[in-house]
Design a protein around this motif. Structure first.
Motif, PDB file in Angstrom:
ATOM      1  N   SER A  73      10.380   4.538  -1.920  1.00  0.00           N
ATOM      2  CA  SER A  73       9.462   4.085  -1.313  1.00  0.00           C
ATOM      3  C   SER A  73       9.428   2.899  -0.100  1.00  0.00           C
ATOM      4  O   SER A  73      10.383   1.920  -0.454  1.00  0.00           O
ATOM      5  CB  SER A  73       8.428   3.373  -2.520  1.00  0.00           C
ATOM      6  OG  SER A  73       7.300   2.799  -1.787  1.00  0.00           O
ATOM      7  N   ALA A 174       0.941   0.047  -8.026  1.00  0.00           N
ATOM      8  CA  ALA A 174       0.167   0.815  -7.262  1.00  0.00           C
ATOM      9  C   ALA A 174       0.794   2.372  -6.847  1.00  0.00           C
ATOM     10  O   ALA A 174       0.143   3.346  -7.079  1.00  0.00           O
ATOM     11  CB  ALA A 174      -0.242   0.189  -6.054  1.00  0.00           C
ATOM     12  N   LEU A 175       2.056   2.110  -6.927  1.00  0.00           N
ATOM     13  CA  LEU A 175       2.847   3.361  -6.452  1.00  0.00           C
ATOM     14  C   LEU A 175       2.962   4.227  -7.783  1.00  0.00           C
ATOM     15  O   LEU A 175       2.618   5.415  -7.532  1.00  0.00           O
ATOM     16  CB  LEU A 175       4.214   2.777  -6.015  1.00  0.00           C
ATOM     17  CG  LEU A 175       5.319   4.192  -5.577  1.00  0.00           C
ATOM     18  CD1 LEU A 175       4.689   4.776  -4.506  1.00  0.00           C
ATOM     19  CD2 LEU A 175       6.575   3.400  -5.055  1.00  0.00           C
ATOM     20  N   ASP A 178      -0.345   5.928  -8.446  1.00  0.00           N
ATOM     21  CA  ASP A 178      -0.604   6.890  -7.320  1.00  0.00           C
ATOM     22  C   ASP A 178       0.286   8.177  -7.713  1.00  0.00           C
ATOM     23  O   ASP A 178      -0.161   9.368  -7.560  1.00  0.00           O
ATOM     24  CB  ASP A 178      -0.389   6.425  -6.124  1.00  0.00           C
ATOM     25  CG  ASP A 178      -1.486   5.365  -5.660  1.00  0.00           C
ATOM     26  OD1 ASP A 178      -2.582   5.439  -6.447  1.00  0.00           O
ATOM     27  OD2 ASP A 178      -1.195   4.621  -4.872  1.00  0.00           O
ATOM     28  N   ALA A 181      -1.102   9.805 -10.805  1.00  0.00           N
ATOM     29  CA  ALA A 181      -2.445  10.671 -10.376  1.00  0.00           C
ATOM     30  C   ALA A 181      -2.380  11.694  -9.699  1.00  0.00           C
ATOM     31  O   ALA A 181      -2.794  12.797  -9.913  1.00  0.00           O
ATOM     32  CB  ALA A 181      -3.495   9.586  -9.791  1.00  0.00           C
ATOM     33  N   ALA A 182      -1.351  11.830  -8.776  1.00  0.00           N
ATOM     34  CA  ALA A 182      -0.961  13.038  -8.108  1.00  0.00           C
ATOM     35  C   ALA A 182      -0.404  14.196  -8.746  1.00  0.00           C
ATOM     36  O   ALA A 182      -0.924  15.457  -8.492  1.00  0.00           O
ATOM     37  CB  ALA A 182      -0.292  12.715  -6.718  1.00  0.00           C
ATOM     38  N   LEU A 251       0.969  15.251  -1.279  1.00  0.00           N
ATOM     39  CA  LEU A 251       0.785  13.673  -1.693  1.00  0.00           C
ATOM     40  C   LEU A 251       2.207  13.273  -2.591  1.00  0.00           C
ATOM     41  O   LEU A 251       2.582  12.153  -2.272  1.00  0.00           O
ATOM     42  CB  LEU A 251      -0.587  13.537  -2.306  1.00  0.00           C
ATOM     43  CG  LEU A 251      -0.877  12.163  -2.833  1.00  0.00           C
ATOM     44  CD1 LEU A 251      -0.466  11.338  -1.640  1.00  0.00           C
ATOM     45  CD2 LEU A 251      -2.093  11.998  -3.479  1.00  0.00           C
ATOM     46  N   LEU A 255       4.778  10.500  -1.500  1.00  0.00           N
ATOM     47  CA  LEU A 255       4.998   9.233  -2.383  1.00  0.00           C
ATOM     48  C   LEU A 255       6.446   9.058  -2.850  1.00  0.00           C
ATOM     49  O   LEU A 255       7.096   7.994  -3.228  1.00  0.00           O
ATOM     50  CB  LEU A 255       4.029   9.315  -3.665  1.00  0.00           C
ATOM     51  CG  LEU A 255       2.591   9.108  -3.170  1.00  0.00           C
ATOM     52  CD1 LEU A 255       1.752   9.449  -4.598  1.00  0.00           C
ATOM     53  CD2 LEU A 255       2.237   7.581  -2.828  1.00  0.00           C
ATOM     54  N   GLN A 457      -6.109   5.455 -13.341  1.00  0.00           N
ATOM     55  CA  GLN A 457      -7.152   4.461 -12.659  1.00  0.00           C
ATOM     56  C   GLN A 457      -6.953   3.229 -13.661  1.00  0.00           C
ATOM     57  O   GLN A 457      -6.697   1.912 -13.230  1.00  0.00           O
ATOM     58  CB  GLN A 457      -8.538   4.876 -12.642  1.00  0.00           C
ATOM     59  CG  GLN A 457      -9.410   3.799 -12.027  1.00  0.00           C
ATOM     60  CD  GLN A 457     -10.928   4.310 -11.778  1.00  0.00           C
ATOM     61  OE1 GLN A 457     -11.078   5.588 -12.154  1.00  0.00           O
ATOM     62  NE2 GLN A 457     -11.718   3.556 -11.647  1.00  0.00           N
ATOM     63  N   LYS A 460      -3.688   1.445 -13.779  1.00  0.00           N
ATOM     64  CA  LYS A 460      -3.651   0.639 -12.473  1.00  0.00           C
ATOM     65  C   LYS A 460      -4.530  -0.568 -12.415  1.00  0.00           C
ATOM     66  O   LYS A 460      -4.086  -1.827 -12.064  1.00  0.00           O
ATOM     67  CB  LYS A 460      -3.912   1.436 -11.456  1.00  0.00           C
ATOM     68  CG  LYS A 460      -3.834   0.861  -9.952  1.00  0.00           C
ATOM     69  CD  LYS A 460      -4.238   1.911  -8.822  1.00  0.00           C
ATOM     70  CE  LYS A 460      -3.904   1.259  -7.448  1.00  0.00           C
ATOM     71  NZ  LYS A 460      -4.255   2.191  -6.299  1.00  0.00           N
TER      72      LYS A 460
END
Length: 469
Positions: A73, A174-175, A178, A181-182, A251, A255, A457, A460
């Motif tokens: 990242s 956050a990373l 995400d 989630a993806a 995505l 990431l 969510q 996070k």
């Protein structure tokens, strides 16, 4: 009383002064007793997040993606660089609290003017000096931190370093959320694709039956067009699915720092996500790094007020030097070549056209801005947790209703097949009965995906296990 005694007395007197500026006091976090969507008892139920929270799902593929994301990242790389910069700034601030010593040397060819007003005269004749001069000297200077201004600078720099470290922790949370989630979105689309394939096969079979009946004159044009429309609707959804899957893969690739073409994932059906313990709202300050970062920035702003106040007070600096100077290099390190000076200097600000007042007002306003930012972020954090909990609760209720509908439609399909085997109904009736459970299965697949998205969510919003081992 000589000069040195007076200086020592002044230093001891001033050293007893308190540190300028207010001491930092964390503001009280105005948090409710429990979240709106769950009670305090139910909020304690479920798994507790750890630092590497994604490992609790036991998904080796997700674990690998998270590891790749943490390594590749650029966001985390930039955050690490900000930590290094803040650490260097702290080192500079601490250096101001000690003396500075410099060593220098010089070899100079010089000649003094015989016409200068400072030219010495001997016997009515001006004397000019001409030759080479060598100097070796050690100089030192130390500003005494009488009012604690340098202490406040160090305090502000330390708070900025803490804020940079917490910013990196928030970026990590956050990373990883995400990425998960993806990944779960992609797996949801894979589940949906399987249901769509079965639904399309069912509707094509129904269309074939209707077409046969229409050719035999037993079905109307309306029945045929309706069957064709049903097939076309599922085909449209199926045609659009690769686009959505490609976006999810793109995505994930972005990431995790790799090209989408190189990403190879294996799809397996998603089960229901585990429950995550939400805890109490008052615990958010210890769970979310962005809230702790906001407090660190408020701490730094408070220390800046003391720095600004320190400009109103006098500063005392001790300076001195010792060395040797000689026109002959061989006589440089000798007692007659010695030179030294020592003396304190005191500076008191008198007129600055309002600069110090403006700096102080700016620092005080920054404190109020940072305080408002902390309170706003706290409210946002509470809202994010409540949103995720409400989403999970609402999706769970909807899923229960869909499960009831699925059971009823499957029972109706079983009855329809029994009647078809007995010759009481046509195959078209069976195909129609099969439509509802397949559509319900698709809705359930989408609901599971929504639950996994809400789980990401919630993770996070709860800080992703920050501060845990």
């Amino acid at each position: 009383m000589n000069t040195k005694t007076l200086i020592a007395f002044a230093v001891s007197l001033l050293a007893g002064c308190t540190t300028v500026g207010p001491n930092f006091q964390p503001p009280a976090a105005q948090a409710p007793a429990s979240y709106r969507s769950v009670s305090a008892t139910s909020a304690a139920q479920g798994v507790t997040l750890q630092r590497d929270w994604w490992q609790m799902f036991g998904d080796a593929q997700l674990n690998q993606l998270e590891a790749q994301a943490l390594q590749a990242s650029p966001t985390l790389g930039a955050a690490a660089a900000r930590i290094d910069r803040a650490r260097a700034a702290l080192g500079l601030a601490r250096a101001d609290d000690g003396p500075r010593v410099d060593v220098g040397g010089a070899v100079t060819d010089l000649r003094t003017s015989a016409k200068s007003v400072t030219t010495p005269v001997l016997g009515g004749k001006a004397i000019a000096f001409d030759g080479t001069q060598t100097t070796l000297q050690v100089s030192a200077g130390w500003e005494l931190d009488l009012w604690g201004r340098v202490k406040r600078e160090t305090e502000a720099a330390q708070a900025q370093l803490d804020a940079a470290s917490l910013d990196a922790a928030a970026a990590r949370v956050a990373l990883t959320a995400d990425v998960a989630a993806a990944y779960w979105q992609w797996r949801t689309l894979a589940d949906e694709a399987q249901v769509l394939q079965r639904l399309l096969a069912s509707r094509r079979s129904a269309l074939q039956v209707v077409q046969t009946r229409f050719d035999a004159g037993a079905a109307t044009t309306q029945d045929l067009q309706r069957a064709r429309a049903d097939v076309a609707a599922v085909e449209a959804d199926q045609t659009d699915l690769p686009r959505r899957q490609a976006l999810a893969l793109n995505l994930i690739a972005a990431l995790t720092g790799q090209a989408a073409a190189e990403l190879q994932l294996q799809a397996t059906p998603l089960a229901a996500p585990p429950a995550v313990a939400a805890g109490l709202p008052a615990e958010l300050l210890q769970r979310r790094p962005d809230l702790a970062q906001s407090l660190a920035l408020l701490h730094a702003a408070t220390a800046q007020v003391g720095i600004a106040e320190g400009a109103f007070y006098p500063s005392l600096r001790l300076t001195g030097s010792f060395g040797f100077q000689s026109k002959e290099l061989g006589d440089l390190i000798a007692a007659p070549s010695r030179l030294y000076n020592f003396g304190p200097s005191l500076t008191l600000p008198l007129l600055d056209a309002g600069r110090n007042k403006a700096n102080l007002a700016t620092a005080q306003a920054q404190v109020q801005e940072s305080l408002a930012a902390f309170r706003g972020r706290m409210l946002q954090a509470l809202r994010e947790v409540d949103d995720a909990l409400a989403e999970l609760q609402g999706r769970a209720t909807t899923q229960q209703a869909q499960q009831v509908a699925l059971a009823a439609s499957q029972q109706a399909l079983a009855v329809s097949r029994q009647r078809y085997d007995a010759g009481a109904v046509s195959y078209l009736d069976v195909a129609e009965a099969e439509r509802t459970p397949l559509a319900t299965e698709r809705a359930l697949a989408q609901l599971r995906g929504a639950q996994w998205a809400a789980t990401a969510q919630l993770v996070k919003a709860l800080g992703g296990g920050w501060g845990q081992l």
